[in-house]
Design an enzyme around this catalytic site. Structure first.
Site, mmCIF file in Angstrom:
data_model
loop_
_atom_site.group_PDB
_atom_site.id
_atom_site.type_symbol
_atom_site.label_atom_id
_atom_site.label_comp_id
_atom_site.label_asym_id
_atom_site.label_seq_id
_atom_site.Cartn_x
_atom_site.Cartn_y
_atom_site.Cartn_z
ATOM 1 N N VAL A 1 -0.022 13.546 -19.411
ATOM 2 C CA VAL A 1 -0.242 13.804 -17.984
ATOM 3 C C VAL A 1 -1.592 13.228 -17.614
ATOM 4 O O VAL A 1 -2.515 13.222 -18.419
ATOM 5 C CB VAL A 1 -0.178 15.309 -17.657
ATOM 6 N N CYS A 2 -1.726 12.708 -16.399
ATOM 7 C CA CYS A 2 -2.908 11.913 -16.082
ATOM 8 C C CYS A 2 -3.192 11.884 -14.587
ATOM 9 O O CYS A 2 -2.383 12.322 -13.774
ATOM 10 C CB CYS A 2 -2.727 10.463 -16.535
ATOM 11 N N THR A 3 -4.354 11.325 -14.243
ATOM 12 C CA THR A 3 -4.688 10.944 -12.876
ATOM 13 C C THR A 3 -5.136 9.493 -12.890
ATOM 14 O O THR A 3 -6.007 9.114 -13.678
ATOM 15 C CB THR A 3 -5.808 11.826 -12.299
ATOM 16 N N ARG B 1 -3.723 18.379 -8.778
ATOM 17 C CA ARG B 1 -4.908 17.522 -8.894
ATOM 18 C C ARG B 1 -4.961 16.481 -7.784
ATOM 19 O O ARG B 1 -6.002 15.910 -7.511
ATOM 20 C CB ARG B 1 -4.904 16.817 -10.256
#
Length: 393
Positions: free
Chosen positions: A140-142, A331
């Site tokens: 999972v990331c931004t 986020r």
């Protein structure tokens, strides 16, 4: 992994996590974080060279010889987690016996590279394969692509990894995340002593999640939750349906072989995949930035930079851009708030790092932050931490 399973896990996790972590846990947008310093900065990332002219089984030898202890430590944690689910140890026995057979089915040169990594580290081949499979389903990331006032593209990302993998209630850390940080490396992939592409990688994983072809394009990958997810694709692969690509192998191939932003976009948009995913792509000219939202077969509602329509940046987490994010894991909203406060006139290498340093964009799962400037061929990465109080995802 289904969205339902995510919701169930997050709901149960909140019973053992202090209320200070319950969303929305946000902070004011950070400033002055670059150059990296303080408790969120765990260190700069070492640069290695991988020579693509070498036989695939030899390409990673030097790097993995340096990182074999860290790799072994990571594998031990994976084994401990596996034993917690199947106490008899039969699961790892299955991995050691069965996954080497899967390696032989993987496309060249990746199958040979995995064998070389096993040889260099002494880690059994099945466990090296398991380490690589993790990235198809647990990342999972931004990711952010932004255009500055001069039309230059800056691409930044936080890699968040380790969700559901060993939450330590006492230390408020994720076991896998803690073991991944020493494996973060920058890699300069070369052919004929010239750079083909650059990447921030995790030693032992031969696919690419973050990379840049200097003066051409930059690419990051975020996981996309879907009922028709990576598990189904892997099962189909095992059942000899092999017309789809592993995500990490596709991104590695695009970085190595595509010669332009447009070519990379076309390949990433149309290739059949084992798992749904978000590709975040940046180019070297004004307007060249997009989010490619992939189902396993289809490209869904592509979104591109368009300054005339006010889209001077694109920010992608792990939820479709046309839907609201899961409220326990939002986020996107704080990230966009900080980007909007920054303004296009002030966007820069430093201000993008500030956004990626603001909680909960920065969280307990954040392993590294990478910044890329394609036009200048510049890539920088930093190992990160998020001291408490900090969201666990």
């Amino acid at each position: 992994m289904s969205l339902l399973s995510v919701c169930i896990f997050l709901t149960s996790t909140l019973t053992v996590v202090s209320t200070q972590y319950i969303p929305p846990y946000t902070e004011e947008c950070r400033t002055g974080m670059y150059p990296p310093q303080g408790p969120t900065f765990k260190g700069a990332v070492t640069l290695y060279t991988v020579d693509l002219d070498l036989p695939p089984s030899k390409r990673w030898t030097a790097l993995m010889t340096d990182k074999k202890d860290e790799m072994s430590s990571m594998i031990k944690v994976i084994k401990d987690l596996a034993d917690a689910f199947v106490p008899s140890g039969k699961l790892i026995e299955f991995v050691d016996a069965f996954l080497p057979l899967i390696v032989d089915t993987l496309p060249y040169p990746f199958n040979e590279e995995l064998k070389g990594i096993a040889s260099a580290t002494g880690v059994p081949l099945g466990e090296v394969a398991l380490f690589n499979l993790f990235y198809e389903v647990f990342t999972v990331c931004t990711s952010i692509v932004a255009e500055d006032p001069d039309g230059n593209l800056i691409h930044g990302r936080n890699l968040d990894f380790g969700l559901f993998l060993g939450w330590d209630v006492k230390n408020k850390t994720w076991a896998i995340t803690e073991k991944l940080r020493p494996l973060v490396v920058n890699v300069d992939f070369q052919r004929g002593n010239h750079t083909v592409f650059k990447s921030t990688a995790l030693a032992g994983y031969v696919g690419m999640l973050t990379g840049m072809k200097p003066h051409s394009f930059s690419l990051t990958v975020n996981e996309r939750f879907s009922l028709n997810g990576g598990y189904i694709g892997i099962i189909e692969w095992l059942m000899h349906h092999r017309d789809a690509m592993w995500m990490g192998f596709l991104t590695r191939s695009v970085l190595e072989n595509a010669t332009s932003y447009e070519e990379a976009k076309a390949v990433l948009s149309t290739t059949k995949l084992l798992a749904p995913v978000y590709f975040i792509l940046g180019g070297n000219q004004t307007g060249q930035g997009c989010i490619i939202t992939r189902a396993r077969k289809d490209n869904l509602k592509p979104l591109e930079l368009n300054s005339k329509q006010g889209r001077w940046y694109l920010l992608q987490t792990n939820y479709d851009h046309w839907k609201k994010p899961l409220f326990l894991d939002d986020r996107r909203t704080p990230g966009m708030k900080c980007m909007n406060q920054t303004l296009q006139s002030n966007i820069s290498w430093k201000s993008l790092y500030d956004v990626l340093s603001t909680k909960p964009v920065l969280n307990k799962l954040t392993t590294y932050t990478t910044l890329m400037d394609v036009s200048n061929g510049k890539l920088e990465s930093f190992v990160r931490d998020c001291p408490s109080p900090c969201m666990p995802w």
